[in-house]
Write a protein that holds these residues in place. Structure first.
Motif, mmCIF file in Angstrom:
data_model
loop_
_atom_site.group_PDB
_atom_site.id
_atom_site.type_symbol
_atom_site.label_atom_id
_atom_site.label_comp_id
_atom_site.label_asym_id
_atom_site.label_seq_id
_atom_site.Cartn_x
_atom_site.Cartn_y
_atom_site.Cartn_z
ATOM 1 N N MET A 1 -13.036 -14.358 5.886
ATOM 2 C CA MET A 1 -12.043 -13.567 5.167
ATOM 3 C C MET A 1 -12.060 -12.135 5.670
ATOM 4 N N THR A 2 -10.893 -11.527 5.739
ATOM 5 C CA THR A 2 -10.784 -10.122 6.111
ATOM 6 C C THR A 2 -10.088 -9.363 4.991
ATOM 7 N N THR A 3 -10.406 -8.080 4.881
ATOM 8 C CA THR A 3 -9.761 -7.198 3.917
ATOM 9 C C THR A 3 -9.249 -5.979 4.646
ATOM 10 N N GLU A 4 -8.014 -5.609 4.354
ATOM 11 C CA GLU A 4 -7.419 -4.416 4.952
ATOM 12 C C GLU A 4 -6.596 -3.711 3.880
ATOM 13 N N HIS A 5 -6.171 -2.503 4.187
ATOM 14 C CA HIS A 5 -5.331 -1.737 3.265
ATOM 15 C C HIS A 5 -4.048 -1.315 3.971
ATOM 16 N N PHE A 6 -2.993 -1.161 3.194
ATOM 17 C CA PHE A 6 -1.735 -0.651 3.720
ATOM 18 C C PHE A 6 -1.107 0.250 2.668
ATOM 19 N N ARG A 7 -0.122 1.029 3.084
ATOM 20 C CA ARG A 7 0.583 1.918 2.166
ATOM 21 C C ARG A 7 1.843 1.229 1.663
ATOM 22 N N SER A 8 1.993 1.176 0.352
ATOM 23 C CA SER A 8 3.181 0.570 -0.232
ATOM 24 C C SER A 8 4.367 1.517 -0.126
ATOM 25 N N PHE A 9 5.482 1.166 -0.765
ATOM 26 C CA PHE A 9 6.736 1.902 -0.631
ATOM 27 C C PHE A 9 6.620 3.368 -1.012
ATOM 28 N N ASP A 10 5.668 3.693 -1.913
ATOM 29 C CA ASP A 10 5.518 5.064 -2.381
ATOM 30 C C ASP A 10 4.249 5.727 -1.872
ATOM 31 N N GLY A 11 3.575 5.079 -0.939
ATOM 32 C CA GLY A 11 2.358 5.640 -0.375
ATOM 33 C C GLY A 11 1.077 5.197 -1.041
ATOM 34 N N SER A 66 -7.378 -1.902 -4.810
ATOM 35 C CA SER A 66 -6.191 -1.065 -4.612
ATOM 36 C C SER A 66 -6.289 0.205 -5.451
ATOM 37 N N GLU A 67 -5.490 1.202 -5.083
ATOM 38 C CA GLU A 67 -5.495 2.460 -5.814
ATOM 39 C C GLU A 67 -4.863 2.314 -7.188
ATOM 40 N N ALA A 68 -5.241 3.210 -8.092
ATOM 41 C CA ALA A 68 -4.719 3.229 -9.459
ATOM 42 C C ALA A 68 -4.196 4.628 -9.772
ATOM 43 N N PRO A 69 -3.026 4.980 -9.240
ATOM 44 C CA PRO A 69 -2.491 6.327 -9.483
ATOM 45 C C PRO A 69 -2.234 6.561 -10.967
ATOM 46 N N ARG A 70 -2.404 7.799 -11.407
ATOM 47 C CA ARG A 70 -2.208 8.137 -12.816
ATOM 48 C C ARG A 70 -0.905 8.893 -13.069
ATOM 49 N N ALA A 71 -0.124 9.107 -12.020
ATOM 50 C CA ALA A 71 1.148 9.806 -12.181
ATOM 51 C C ALA A 71 2.208 8.836 -12.701
ATOM 52 N N PRO A 72 2.935 9.204 -13.760
ATOM 53 C CA PRO A 72 3.959 8.305 -14.312
ATOM 54 C C PRO A 72 5.000 7.868 -13.296
ATOM 55 N N ASP A 73 5.326 8.723 -12.326
ATOM 56 C CA ASP A 73 6.361 8.338 -11.361
ATOM 57 C C ASP A 73 5.873 7.297 -10.357
ATOM 58 N N ALA A 74 4.603 6.906 -10.440
ATOM 59 C CA ALA A 74 4.086 5.826 -9.597
ATOM 60 C C ALA A 74 4.359 4.451 -10.208
ATOM 61 N N TYR A 75 5.068 4.435 -11.365
ATOM 62 C CA TYR A 75 5.317 3.181 -12.070
ATOM 63 C C TYR A 75 6.790 3.021 -12.447
ATOM 64 N N PRO A 76 7.670 2.990 -11.442
ATOM 65 C CA PRO A 76 9.082 2.725 -11.742
ATOM 66 C C PRO A 76 9.254 1.281 -12.197
ATOM 67 N N VAL A 84 5.008 -6.145 -3.682
ATOM 68 C CA VAL A 84 4.978 -7.412 -2.955
ATOM 69 C C VAL A 84 5.969 -7.380 -1.791
ATOM 70 N N ALA A 85 7.138 -6.806 -2.017
ATOM 71 C CA ALA A 85 8.119 -6.671 -0.931
ATOM 72 C C ALA A 85 7.548 -5.819 0.202
ATOM 73 N N ALA A 86 6.800 -4.768 -0.153
ATOM 74 C CA ALA A 86 6.171 -3.923 0.858
ATOM 75 C C ALA A 86 5.110 -4.696 1.637
ATOM 76 N N LEU A 87 4.386 -5.571 0.935
ATOM 77 C CA LEU A 87 3.394 -6.425 1.597
ATOM 78 C C LEU A 87 4.066 -7.361 2.592
ATOM 79 N N ILE A 88 5.157 -8.015 2.158
ATOM 80 C CA ILE A 88 5.892 -8.928 3.045
ATOM 81 C C ILE A 88 6.369 -8.191 4.294
ATOM 82 N N GLU A 89 6.875 -6.984 4.097
ATOM 83 C CA GLU A 89 7.345 -6.186 5.233
ATOM 84 C C GLU A 89 6.183 -5.777 6.131
ATOM 85 N N HIS A 90 5.077 -5.366 5.520
ATOM 86 C CA HIS A 90 3.902 -4.954 6.300
ATOM 87 C C HIS A 90 3.388 -6.083 7.182
ATOM 88 N N LEU A 91 3.372 -7.293 6.641
ATOM 89 C CA LEU A 91 2.869 -8.444 7.397
ATOM 90 C C LEU A 91 3.930 -9.032 8.328
#
Length: 252
Positions: A1-11, A66-76, A84-91
């Motif tokens: 198994m491998t683990t990696e990180h990527f930036r989602s649509f909002d970073g 994964s990160e857990a941002p506390r800014a309200p604008d991180a939860y549209p 998940v769409a960002a993951l599909i695009e990343h892969l």
């Protein structure tokens, strides 16, 4: 198994865990859980990978590695579908299957019903019709768990959920913001999910209402029961055995 990180649509930095080789199968975990807790620890990912799949497991924001941002604008609204769409695009996936348990199943349904996610096959675990159409009631339960937390006494229906959230070291401020980003789904929208779908649920699991009713609302669904409650069914091999068997018999 491998683990990696990527930036989602909002970073926001999200973790992906990958196992096996072959056809991509994206797996989404449940609320306050993680890819490790739902899919890796009890051997589900390994069983599916053995059938010729690359199992790609996302840790949702606020969960796992994964990160857990506390800014309200991180939860549209619909933030998890966007992740998940960002993951599909990343892969770079164009031909893939998608599965989820509980919150993961709910996210997959919203994504496919909206046309944002386009898997060839879909697996929905631990999800019933009420988990889609009565989210406000379910969210209120978890909001209470977060707000009252250590004040919840033993014997209270919320006590076990509080203990689980504590064991997973979930950031409660971020978790509360995440709960507010989720919306109900009109059951009529299920008619738009035309891909072959497996609905699999524990025979004692009623946490999200009737899974059989969910299956009946989908155009091309197979319903399978496995042993267990909402919490225990995901720890038993029968869950991934049912998933792997259905994937092996269904044309992508």
């Amino acid at each position: 198994m491998t683990t990696e990180h990527f930036r989602s649509f909002d970073g926001t930095k999200l973790a992906i865990h990958r196992m096996g080789e072959g056809r991509p199968f994206v797996l989404l975990h449940g609320l306050f859980s993680s890819a490790d807790m739902n899919w890796i620890r009890f051997g589900h990912a390994a069983r599916i990978a053995e059938q010729g799949f690359e199992v790609c497991m996302l840790d949702f924001r606020v969960h796992g590695q994964s990160e857990a941002p506390r800014a309200p604008d991180a939860y549209p609204s619909g933030v998890l579908v966007k992740d998940v769409a960002a993951l599909i695009e990343h892969l770079g996936l164009t031909d893939y299957d998608l599965g989820g348990f509980s919150l993961g199943a709910r996210t997959a349904i919203h994504g496919v019903a909206s046309g944002t996610l386009k898997p060839q096959r879909l697996i929905l675990g631990g999800m019933g019709i009420d988990g889609l159409s009565q989210w406000e009631k379910r969210a209120a339960f978890f909001t209470r768990v977060i707000d009252e937390f250590d004040a919840i006494p033993k014997g209270d229906p919320a006590y076990f959920s509080m203990q689980f959230l504590k064991s997973q070291k979930v950031d409660r401020i971020a978790a509360r913001l995440l709960l507010g980003s989720m919306e109900d789904l009109d059951p009529a929208q299920l008619a738009s999910i035309t891909c072959p779908t497996l609905v699999v649920c524990g025979d004692e699991d009623r946490d999200n209402g009737s899974a059989q009713e969910l299956a009946e609302g989908l155009p091309d669904a197979t319903y399978v029961e496995v042993p267990g409650t909402h919490m225990s069914s995901v720890t038993k091999p029968a869950l991934s055995e049912a998933m792997a068997d259905w994937l092996g018999r269904t044309v992508a």
